[in-house]
Design a protein around this motif. Structure first.
Motif, PDB file in Angstrom:
ATOM      1  N   ARG A  27      -6.819  -5.393 -16.582  1.00 27.47           N
ATOM      2  CA  ARG A  27      -6.947  -3.993 -16.135  1.00 27.47           C
ATOM      3  C   ARG A  27      -5.584  -3.424 -15.729  1.00 27.47           C
ATOM      4  O   ARG A  27      -5.263  -2.280 -16.019  1.00 27.47           O
ATOM      5  N   LEU A  84      -0.882   4.420  -1.604  1.00 25.61           N
ATOM      6  CA  LEU A  84      -2.199   4.479  -0.971  1.00 25.61           C
ATOM      7  C   LEU A  84      -2.061   4.870   0.494  1.00 25.61           C
ATOM      8  O   LEU A  84      -2.997   5.338   1.110  1.00 25.61           O
ATOM      9  N   LEU A  85      -0.886   4.613   1.050  1.00 25.83           N
ATOM     10  CA  LEU A  85      -0.615   4.982   2.443  1.00 25.83           C
ATOM     11  C   LEU A  85       0.507   6.000   2.476  1.00 25.83           C
ATOM     12  O   LEU A  85       1.544   5.807   1.833  1.00 25.83           O
ATOM     13  N   TYR A  97       0.835   7.009 -11.326  1.00 23.33           N
ATOM     14  CA  TYR A  97      -0.033   5.896 -11.729  1.00 23.33           C
ATOM     15  C   TYR A  97      -0.074   5.682 -13.243  1.00 23.33           C
ATOM     16  O   TYR A  97      -0.590   4.668 -13.694  1.00 23.33           O
ATOM     17  N   GLN A  98       0.459   6.657 -14.005  1.00 19.18           N
ATOM     18  CA  GLN A  98       0.564   6.420 -15.451  1.00 19.18           C
ATOM     19  C   GLN A  98       1.580   5.306 -15.701  1.00 19.18           C
ATOM     20  O   GLN A  98       1.502   4.598 -16.699  1.00 19.18           O
ATOM     21  N   PHE A 129     -11.744   2.506 -17.416  1.00 19.47           N
ATOM     22  CA  PHE A 129     -10.413   2.727 -16.826  1.00 19.47           C
ATOM     23  C   PHE A 129      -9.414   3.198 -17.869  1.00 19.47           C
ATOM     24  O   PHE A 129      -8.540   4.016 -17.585  1.00 19.47           O
ATOM     25  N   VAL A 146      -1.738  -2.142 -11.249  1.00 17.14           N
ATOM     26  CA  VAL A 146      -1.941  -2.874  -9.998  1.00 17.14           C
ATOM     27  C   VAL A 146      -3.045  -3.907 -10.195  1.00 17.14           C
ATOM     28  O   VAL A 146      -4.126  -3.580 -10.669  1.00 17.14           O
ATOM     29  N   LYS A 187       0.836  -1.207   0.000  1.00 14.33           N
ATOM     30  CA  LYS A 187       0.000   0.000   0.000  1.00 14.33           C
ATOM     31  C   LYS A 187       0.871   1.257   0.000  1.00 14.33           C
ATOM     32  O   LYS A 187       0.538   2.254  -0.617  1.00 14.33           O
ATOM     33  N   ARG A 241      -9.809   5.193 -20.292  1.00 17.59           N
ATOM     34  CA  ARG A 241      -9.912   6.644 -20.568  1.00 17.59           C
ATOM     35  C   ARG A 241      -9.172   7.488 -19.538  1.00 17.59           C
ATOM     36  O   ARG A 241      -8.990   8.683 -19.736  1.00 17.59           O
ATOM     37  N   LEU A 242      -8.759   6.873 -18.428  1.00 21.53           N
ATOM     38  CA  LEU A 242      -8.072   7.640 -17.384  1.00 21.53           C
ATOM     39  C   LEU A 242      -6.560   7.719 -17.622  1.00 21.53           C
ATOM     40  O   LEU A 242      -5.854   8.399 -16.888  1.00 21.53           O
ATOM     41  N   TYR A 243      -6.084   7.020 -18.636  1.00 15.70           N
ATOM     42  CA  TYR A 243      -4.639   6.996 -18.910  1.00 15.70           C
ATOM     43  C   TYR A 243      -4.310   7.679 -20.228  1.00 15.70           C
ATOM     44  O   TYR A 243      -5.107   7.645 -21.167  1.00 15.70           O
ATOM     45  N   ASN A 285      -0.089  12.139  -8.821  1.00 12.96           N
ATOM     46  CA  ASN A 285      -0.837  10.987  -9.336  1.00 12.96           C
ATOM     47  C   ASN A 285      -0.357  10.553 -10.726  1.00 12.96           C
ATOM     48  O   ASN A 285      -0.792   9.518 -11.228  1.00 12.96           O
ATOM     49  N   ILE A 295       2.448   1.716  -3.510  1.00 14.42           N
ATOM     50  CA  ILE A 295       1.534   2.216  -4.554  1.00 14.42           C
ATOM     51  C   ILE A 295       0.849   3.517  -4.112  1.00 14.42           C
ATOM     52  O   ILE A 295      -0.169   3.916  -4.666  1.00 14.42           O
TER      53      ILE A 295
END
Lengths: 283, 241
Positions: free
Chosen positions: A142, A52-53, A75-76, A100, A80, A47, A102-104, A72, A50
């Motif tokens: 994904r 998240l923490l 994340y490109q 998903f 995960v 976590k 479309r977010l990249y 962020n 990546i």
């Protein structure tokens, strides 16, 4: 690619550190296995990696820069795949992936990926109607749809049938051959042994052991040769130190007896897991 | 296409696929059916109530339902490891709900005009509904943080209604001293009701200005100090990486 130095972390409501002084390096182009029993700090470490923490102590760098300094946009670069099935159940598999996608900025053609994992024919089926194995394969696709440089895979083949698990493992190895880096957690030691260049064992928030599966097997194995042979209809076992392999008596044994099995005393990753973490593997 | 646009499109697509949009439309048809049988004067008292219920109740329930599904299907985990920022995620929820509430305003207003020829101050109603939806989306998100499931969200919602709506009701029934009732404008539903009603009746300007500023400030404070800081903790609870 990722360097972790003296990582420490405790959850806000806890007094004790769940990660307590962990250091390791994930090199570019390798598959790094991060192994440990439940509650060992494996998930927390992932976590943190990546993003998240936050709020950890110690230092983590990704491609030479502090991980905390990445927005962020990080994340490109990464993909995960979570252990549990994750998808919008009322959307079809293709609708899920397209959302998903479309977010990249950079994405790959979905058809070859879906064909490869055997989901192309069912692409217009609602994800909620998929079996667990199909949902896990969808998770895997994904994770790959943004053509990542770095993959985080949590139990990627858990719940997948052997034929599809083989395909997924081949895809992970191909990803590595193309220069990709993988952080993998799994309880399936056969997969870890087959896929990982290096592994680290974590237990009680501390790193207990690190190395290549081969080196660890040599380190924790016995330098012996175990020979099973049949004589007068009876099965006999002889265990010899590795140093005696060139001894004429050993050659004589091989030549004269009816040898049934011959094994070196190297151990398995599962046995190392138990020895190092002190916890038995779950089924 | 920006991430925010993609998220909003995704929200509408899921509202449709999960049947939440249909449920909303059925309620709309019920309202239109009731409107049909009302006289113009009664309508001007009834329509603000529809808009208030839609931008308060439906907003809380819709955002709660979408968050509930995202929790149940763990999709929030996947979203949080994409280039989507927390702000974009939260803004997509707010904008979707605002658009949804404005769609209700549009359909009801059109129906009322075509069926009864009734018009009202749209230039006051539209910003009022927008503001009320923003505040109540944020309240809905906050209520969802402490809800284990959809049932407990409904309980949280009932508690919200009980605490914040009842004083206004008591005031209307003259069960509360008017000197005390003046301060009820500080209750979000009261300020929301006042602002929406201002599009249908004559309202003192200071009350419109005060309610608008109050709800705008409340939105900013809720977003900045409640919803956003608690968002990561909420995600972490759901993330079984």
């Amino acid at each position: 690619m990722i360097i972790v130095k003296n990582l420490r972390y405790k959850y806000p409501k806890n007094k004790d550190y769940v990660i307590d002084g962990v250091s390791f390096e994930i090199r570019e182009g390798e598959i790094f296995g991060f192994l440990g029993p439940s509650g060992a700090g494996k998930s927390t470490t992932q976590k943190i990696l990546i993003k998240l923490l936050t709020g950890f102590e110690g230092e983590i760098t990704y491609q030479g820069r502090s991980l905390s300094s990445y927005t962020n946009e990080f994340y490109q670069d990464i993909g995960v795949s979570f252990e549990m099935p994750i998808s919008f159940s009322k959307l079809t598999a293709l609708e899920n992936l397209r959302f998903f996608q479309r977010l990249y900025r950079k994405t790959v053609d979905l058809e070859p990926l879906l064909r490869r994992v055997g989901l192309w024919e069912d692409r217009n089926k609602k994800a909620g109607e998929y079996s667990k194995g199909m949902k896990i394969r969808l998770n895997f696709v994904r994770a790959l749809l943004n053509d990542p440089k770095f993959l985080f895979l949590d139990e990627p083949t858990n719940g997948v049938d052997p034929a599809n698990a083989r395909i997924m493992k081949d895809m992970i190895l191909e990803f590595k051959r193309r220069g990709g880096t993988v952080f993998l957690t799994s309880h399936i030691m056969g997969d870890v042994d087959e896929l990982c260049d290096r592994v680290a064992f974590i237990a009680g928030g501390k790193l207990r052991e690190e190395g290549s599966p081969r080196d660890l097997k040599l380190k924790y194995g016995k330098r012996t040769i175990r020979v099973e042979y049949r004589e007068n209809d009876e099965l006999h076992t002889k265990i010899l130190p590795m140093e005696e392999i060139k001894n004429p008596d050993f050659f004589k044994l091989l030549q004269e007896k009816e040898i049934e099995t011959l094994h070196s005393g190297e151990t398995t990753l599962a046995e190392i897991f138990i020895k190092v973490t002190g916890v038995r593997l779950r089924d | 296409m920006t991430n925010l646009t993609t998220l909003i499109r995704g929200e509408f697509s899921r509202l449709n696929k999960y049947g939440l949009f249909k449920a909303n439309l059925v309620i709309l048809l019920v309202w239109i059916f009731l409107v049909w049988f009302m006289e113009s004067e009664a309508l001007l008292r009834f329509i603000p109530l529809i808009f208030l219920m839609d931008s308060v109740m439906m907003t809380i329930l819709l955002v709660g339902a979408t968050l509930f599904y995202e929790k149940k299907e763990h999709t929030i985990n996947s979203l949080m490891v994409t280039p989507v920022t927390e702000n974009e995620y939260l803004m997509s929820k707010i904008i979707t709900n605002v658009l949804n509430s404005l769609l209700t305003v549009f359909i009801i207003s059109l129906a009322v005009y075509l069926l009864k020829g009734v018009t009202y101050k749209y230039w006051l109603v539209i910003p009022a509904v927008t503001l009320v939806s923003v505040v109540h989306t944020l309240i809905g998100i906050r209520l969802s943080y402490s809800a284990k499931d959809f049932t407990s969200l409904l309980i949280n919602y009932m508690a919200y209604v009980f605490i914040f709506f009842l004083p206004s009701l008591f005031a209307q029934l003259n069960l509360v001293d008017q000197a005390v009732a003046r301060f009820f404008i500080l209750l979000p539903p009261e300020a929301s009701g006042l602002l929406i009603t201002s599009g249908f009746t004559v309202t003192e300007p200071w009350k419109i200005v005060f309610s608008s500023l109050y709800l705008a400030l409340l939105s900013i404070l809720l977003f900045r100090f409640v919803v956003k800081p608690q968002f990561i903790a909420y995600v972490m609870k759901e993330t079984g990486v």
